[in-house]
Design a protein around this motif. Sequence first.
Motif, PDB file in Angstrom:
ATOM      1  N   VAL A   1     -11.515  30.011  24.239  1.00 39.32           N
ATOM      2  CA  VAL A   1     -10.167  30.362  24.512  1.00 39.32           C
ATOM      3  C   VAL A   1     -10.051  31.618  23.629  1.00 39.32           C
ATOM      4  CG1 VAL A   1      -7.764  29.652  23.737  1.00 39.32           C
ATOM      5  CG2 VAL A   1      -9.370  27.971  24.550  1.00 39.32           C
ATOM      6  N   ILE A   2      -9.604  32.468  24.411  1.00 34.02           N
ATOM      7  CA  ILE A   2      -9.314  33.923  23.749  1.00 34.02           C
ATOM      8  C   ILE A   2      -7.922  33.889  23.493  1.00 34.02           C
ATOM      9  CG2 ILE A   2      -9.479  36.329  23.902  1.00 34.02           C
ATOM     10  CD1 ILE A   2     -11.883  35.954  25.879  1.00 34.02           C
ATOM     11  N   MET A   3      -7.426  34.371  22.072  1.00 39.46           N
ATOM     12  CA  MET A   3      -6.256  34.260  21.539  1.00 39.46           C
ATOM     13  C   MET A   3      -5.839  35.672  21.061  1.00 39.46           C
ATOM     14  SD  MET A   3      -5.893  30.747  19.673  1.00 39.46           S
ATOM     15  CE  MET A   3      -3.944  30.589  19.567  1.00 39.46           C
ATOM     16  N   ASP A   4      -4.806  36.546  21.768  1.00 42.28           N
ATOM     17  CA  ASP A   4      -4.456  37.822  21.330  1.00 42.28           C
ATOM     18  C   ASP A   4      -3.276  37.798  20.302  1.00 42.28           C
ATOM     19  OD1 ASP A   4      -4.228  40.443  21.027  1.00 42.28           O
ATOM     20  OD2 ASP A   4      -3.512  40.889  23.262  1.00 42.28           O
ATOM     21  N   GLU A   5      -3.523  38.039  19.120  1.00 47.87           N
ATOM     22  CA  GLU A   5      -2.493  38.058  18.007  1.00 47.87           C
ATOM     23  C   GLU A   5      -1.592  36.646  18.105  1.00 47.87           C
ATOM     24  OE1 GLU A   5      -2.275  40.346  15.886  1.00 47.87           O
ATOM     25  OE2 GLU A   5      -3.228  42.117  16.598  1.00 47.87           O
ATOM     26  N   PRO A   6      -2.195  35.669  17.937  1.00 47.86           N
ATOM     27  CA  PRO A   6      -1.441  34.429  17.954  1.00 47.86           C
ATOM     28  C   PRO A   6      -0.454  34.190  16.974  1.00 47.86           C
ATOM     29  CG  PRO A   6      -3.620  34.022  17.165  1.00 47.86           C
ATOM     30  CD  PRO A   6      -3.646  35.456  17.442  1.00 47.86           C
ATOM     31  N   THR A   7      -0.414  34.827  15.859  1.00 49.41           N
ATOM     32  CA  THR A   7       0.661  34.548  14.888  1.00 49.41           C
ATOM     33  C   THR A   7       1.502  36.078  14.606  1.00 49.41           C
ATOM     34  OG1 THR A   7      -1.004  35.331  13.079  1.00 49.41           O
ATOM     35  CG2 THR A   7      -1.109  32.973  13.796  1.00 49.41           C
ATOM     36  N   ALA A   8       1.256  37.013  15.498  1.00 43.11           N
ATOM     37  CA  ALA A   8       1.909  38.241  15.275  1.00 43.11           C
ATOM     38  C   ALA A   8       3.652  38.181  14.936  1.00 43.11           C
ATOM     39  CB  ALA A   8       1.619  39.196  16.379  1.00 43.11           C
ATOM     40  N   ALA A   9       4.078  37.368  15.917  1.00 40.54           N
ATOM     41  CA  ALA A   9       5.460  37.414  15.934  1.00 40.54           C
ATOM     42  C   ALA A   9       6.209  36.000  15.306  1.00 40.54           C
ATOM     43  CB  ALA A   9       6.088  37.311  17.257  1.00 40.54           C
ATOM     44  N   LEU A  10       5.368  35.458  14.448  1.00 42.55           N
ATOM     45  CA  LEU A  10       5.892  33.937  13.919  1.00 42.55           C
ATOM     46  C   LEU A  10       6.258  34.193  12.317  1.00 42.55           C
ATOM     47  CD1 LEU A  10       3.085  31.700  15.601  1.00 42.55           C
ATOM     48  CD2 LEU A  10       5.440  32.423  16.396  1.00 42.55           C
TER      49      LEU A  10
END
Lengths: 443, 266
Positions: free
Chosen positions: B176-185
Amino acid sequence: MAGVAPEQAADLTAAPEAAKAEVPPELIAQTLGEYLRAYGARIRAGESGVLPVIAAMFAIILVFWAISPNHVFLSPVNLVNLFQQAAVFMVLAMAEGFALILGEIDLSVGYVGAIGAAITVQLIQPITTNWNWIPAILAGLLACTVFGAIQGTLITRLRLPSFIVTLAGFLIANGIFLKILLLGPFSGYPNLAGLSDNLQVIYNLMWGTIDPTVSWIGAGVVVVGLGLFMWLGDSRRRRSGLVAPPPSLTLIKIGLIAIVAIVVVAICNANRANLGTLEGVPWMIPIVLAVLGAWTVLLQRTKFGRYIYAIGGNPEAARRAGINVSLVRTVAFALCSFTAGIALLLYASLLNGMSNNLAGGQYVLYAVAAAVIGGTSLFGGRGKPLHGVLGGLVIAAIYNGLYLQGISQVEWQYIVTGLVLLAAIIIDAVSRRGASSGSVTRT
Amino acid sequence: MTAAVAELRPTDGTLLKVRELDKHFGPVQALYHVDLDLPYGQVTALCGDNGAGKSVLTKCIAGIYQPDHGQVFWEGNPVHVRNARDAAHLGIETVYQDLALADNLDIVQNMFLGRERLTNQVLLDEDSMERAAKETLAGLRVTTVRSIRQPVASLSGGQRQSVAVAKAVMWNSKLVIMDEPTAALGVVQTRMVLDLIKRLRDRGLSVMVISHNLTDVFEVADRIAVLYLGRLVVQDKASAFDLQTVVQYMTTGGSGPTAGSRTKDS
């Protein structure tokens, strides 16, 4: 409900009330009381479902009943007349629904449908082509579908705005429609008068009636069938721990459907003739219900329908999910035009033929207004065929009520149409704003 | 090259190997001779400044872009990932920064979008999809959603991220590739997503996380790889780095003491 977290409170950053308000009430309520409270919260947040339009309908009915001469508005004669006028709006609004759910608009439905109806009415004329009514209807609807598919192809493949493409389609279809009217020795008014079974069938779409006893039996079968389907489906889902409304709510819904069926059949079965008998449910009611049923199943229960909603909600997500977005949109525009063909066929039946009196542009506005008044969003992704039916009834009630007041001049119709459309758009935009202002931030 | 390729066929616990990957857009060399290893069952953080090529590398792996040169090995075999469908077929799923969820659809509908189950070839099998979605969410211990039949529009940012991840892991995916998963959180939501990433690893999945946020990186990553101006300058166990060295690699491409002056804040 099973699977619901004990630790709901962990999610602290969302504004709790707004988040709650946007959840469809049937999902978080286990009892009817909870359901009603959740529903209240949702109406305040602008996601209201069909209750407001039903409330508006009752208000309109009450006003016109009160002010119409001799309270004629609620007489069976007038109500059946109203249903017949509404049928065209309803089906046309269901047609427009395909475009609206995609987040597009189709301005051409009035005249594209008219092409189909004019072809059908021309083909069945005994003194010219004398086709059987079945191939004649199919030919008319096919012409509509092809026109819609061409518009859809231009919109999707060339990435042109649907507003402009269908505006051009509106003009082109208007011209083609007038050309078709002038074919044959009918002075531009091919009509349904005359002794021919085929003419009679098209006339009966709107004016033919079903025997009162058969009407009752038919209504009973529909209500029992639908009721059993809803009850068994919901019970099965409740048993397997899936999301389902509380049993009392299922019962209330079934009860409401039964009441509507009984009221409508009772109105239609009253003798409406001054001399002799005219009674029974007009054919147009099962026709509208068939369109409603077919498109509801298509939109809510098939992949194709799901993809239309997905594209309306987030085209990029749909594309990444591997959906053939262009194909789905093109087919949706074709179905929109196909359904418009059915609507204008009912119009031809209502007016006993086709003529250049058709105000196709006005009908488009009525169709958009009906869909939006019923609860379909102009911004895409939200809407149901049922919304078109309810909104169509509201529009027809206004139209009919004004007519009974003697306010039938064309200038007033224009003004009222415009105001109603404006009101619908304001409601849609404001409710959207209400819904989004309270919701969480999105990336 | 062929000799090297034969030698590189791994049985060494590496799920994905990228070798000498080049990608340019016109005159711009976005990736240059990138070598990257993603082991089984580990979280690899891909770090780099803006324009370092993180997204391009991700998209080359996920089949959105075709590399100009170089080879990708999947479980030891050379593969050509031509599109997202190929990637999904191998078991590579990507959670993009914008999540690609349809707001108007509910959680189940989003999780199965494009892969709906049918009864009798025509109608949607809602019951079976709802059950499977529920199981997946429960398996990831995503429990804060009130109902999986609520529209995604009504979810918080962290919940939306969770749904996007659940959607990705539903299909027997291995990476699973996750792109900036926490950027907006926010803080709580970030916590929720980081826990979710750890749970994916516990289930044996490989995860590649692209992130600017080094605090998050050090919290979840087993390995760290740093891209600098299109080159992969370092990759190693997370314990081999500290915050300062990662920043130096990201901003200067090296770990020398002359770095530092160009440090940007995160």
